[in-house]
Design an enzyme around this catalytic site. Structure first.
Site, PDB file in Angstrom:
ATOM      1  N   ARG A   1       0.819  -1.224   0.000  1.00 25.40           N
ATOM      2  CA  ARG A   1       0.000   0.000   0.000  1.00 25.40           C
ATOM      3  C   ARG A   1       0.847   1.266   0.000  1.00 25.40           C
ATOM      4  NH1 ARG A   1      -2.519  -4.018  -0.889  1.00 25.40           N
ATOM      5  NH2 ARG A   1      -4.711  -4.341  -0.374  1.00 25.40           N
TER       6      ARG A   1
ATOM      7  N   GLY B   1       3.609   8.735  25.604  1.00 28.29           N
ATOM      8  CA  GLY B   1       2.394   9.045  24.851  1.00 28.29           C
ATOM      9  C   GLY B   1       2.658   9.351  23.392  1.00 28.29           C
TER      10      GLY B   1
ATOM     11  N   ARG C   1      -3.090   6.264  27.735  1.00 25.70           N
ATOM     12  CA  ARG C   1      -2.745   6.906  26.451  1.00 25.70           C
ATOM     13  C   ARG C   1      -1.499   6.355  25.761  1.00 25.70           C
ATOM     14  NH1 ARG C   1      -1.111   9.128  30.751  1.00 25.70           N
ATOM     15  NH2 ARG C   1       0.988   9.945  30.946  1.00 25.70           N
TER      16      ARG C   1
ATOM     17  N   ASP D   1       9.218  14.496  27.517  1.00 29.02           N
ATOM     18  CA  ASP D   1       8.259  15.279  28.293  1.00 29.02           C
ATOM     19  C   ASP D   1       8.938  16.339  29.143  1.00 29.02           C
ATOM     20  OD1 ASP D   1       9.526  13.785  30.170  1.00 29.02           O
ATOM     21  OD2 ASP D   1       7.719  12.969  31.098  1.00 29.02           O
TER      22      ASP D   1
ATOM     23  N   CYS E   1       2.614  15.896  31.963  1.00 27.02           N
ATOM     24  CA  CYS E   1       1.338  15.180  32.071  1.00 27.02           C
ATOM     25  C   CYS E   1       1.012  14.847  33.515  1.00 27.02           C
ATOM     26  CB  CYS E   1       1.403  13.877  31.292  1.00 27.02           C
ATOM     27  SG  CYS E   1       1.742  14.123  29.564  1.00 27.02           S
TER      28      CYS E   1
ATOM     29  N   CYS F   1      20.120  33.451  17.963  1.00 30.20           N
ATOM     30  CA  CYS F   1      19.927  32.200  18.741  1.00 30.20           C
ATOM     31  C   CYS F   1      21.263  31.708  19.278  1.00 30.20           C
ATOM     32  CB  CYS F   1      19.287  31.138  17.851  1.00 30.20           C
ATOM     33  SG  CYS F   1      19.163  29.520  18.646  1.00 30.20           S
TER      34      CYS F   1
HETATM   35 ZN   LIG Z   1      18.185  28.386  16.870  1.00 33.91          ZN
END
Ligand SMILES: [Zn+2]
Length: 248
Positions: free
Chosen positions: A11, A38, A70, A127, A186, A243
């Site tokens: 597929r 999750g 989850r 997380d 979470c 940055c």
């Molecule tokens: Zn950057």
């Protein structure tokens, strides 16, 4: 590709944008997934199902009952097991032809650098901001595309930092390293079960597009999803010349 692979991936092969050349690229590709919770669950399962030939999955956490609401790569048999090991079992049951390296640790320092250097695409499914920034720095250093996802409460966001390109922003352009005040975890805030499926699935979509050169990725755009209002928004992202991670 052998006959079994032609059947398993038929597929994908039917899709003009993938076909045999794209599937061959996937089978030769190496994805690094940071976190098997999750977001990492759908990412790991879809990348395995899609035939990404080598997947490294890192997580130092073990499966608890509160995760099963989850984190769909795990089940009752996984309770107490390391999450990377548990997800690896499910991935290999679905697709025994691929190679999965499960790392029972929180990647940082030299180990993180080594893992990022070997990967063709990196998926941030963690997380916490400390890991997110460390992964971002490694991806900037080795110029690897980073697929970033986050989900908390009913809200999620996804973007791609295609750090192979000089003009691409990095995670720190969006969230400067020293600007974080509150962790959104979470454990403290709750998370709507299928939200991580929505966001993680789009991370898998973007990774497969990066690996097969299909379509345009989310590079330079942040996609925001609000489940309660069923709203999708897209914000333009620009590289921050000042940055401290990817700028001069
Ligand atoms: Zn950057």
């Amino acid at each position: 590709m052998n006959d079994t692979q032609l059947l398993r991936y038929s597929r994908h092969i039917l899709l003009d944008q993938i076909g045999i050349p794209g599937q061959t690229k996937l089978l030769a590709a190496h994805a690094l997934i940071i976190g098997a919770g999750g977001l990492g669950s759908p990412v790991a399962l879809y990348l395995a199902a899609a035939g990404v030939g080598r997947i490294t999955l890192a997580d130092d956490d073990s499966v608890e009952l509160t995760n099963l609401q989850r984190q769909i790569a795990h089940d009752m048999n996984s309770l107490g097991q390391n999450k990377a090991q548990s997800a690896r079992r499910r991935m290999q049951e679905m697709n025994p032809e691929i190679h999965v390296d499960a790392m029972d640790l929180r990647l940082h320092g030299d180990a993180l650098d080594a893992a990022v250097a070997k990967a063709d695409v990196v998926l941030d499914c963690c997380d916490n901001f400390t890991t997110r920034h460390a992964v971002n720095r490694a991806c900037v250093r080795y110029r690897k595309p980073l697929v970033s996802g986050a989900a908390v409460r009913f809200d999620g966001q996804i973007t791609v930092f295609d750090l192979r390109q000089d003009t691409a922003p990095c995670y720190a352009c969006l969230f400067p390293e020293h600007a974080q005040d509150a962790e959104m975890r979470c454990a403290e805030f709750g998370v709507f079960a299928p939200l991580v499926g929505v966001i993680g699935s789009i991370q898998a979509v973007e990774a497969l597009k990066l690996l097969t050169d299909a379509g345009q990725t989310l590079s330079g755009r942040l996609l925001l999803y609000e489940a309660l209002s069923a709203d999708w928004r897209s914000l333009r992202l620009k590289k921050d010349a000042a940055c401290e991670v990817c700028g001069k």
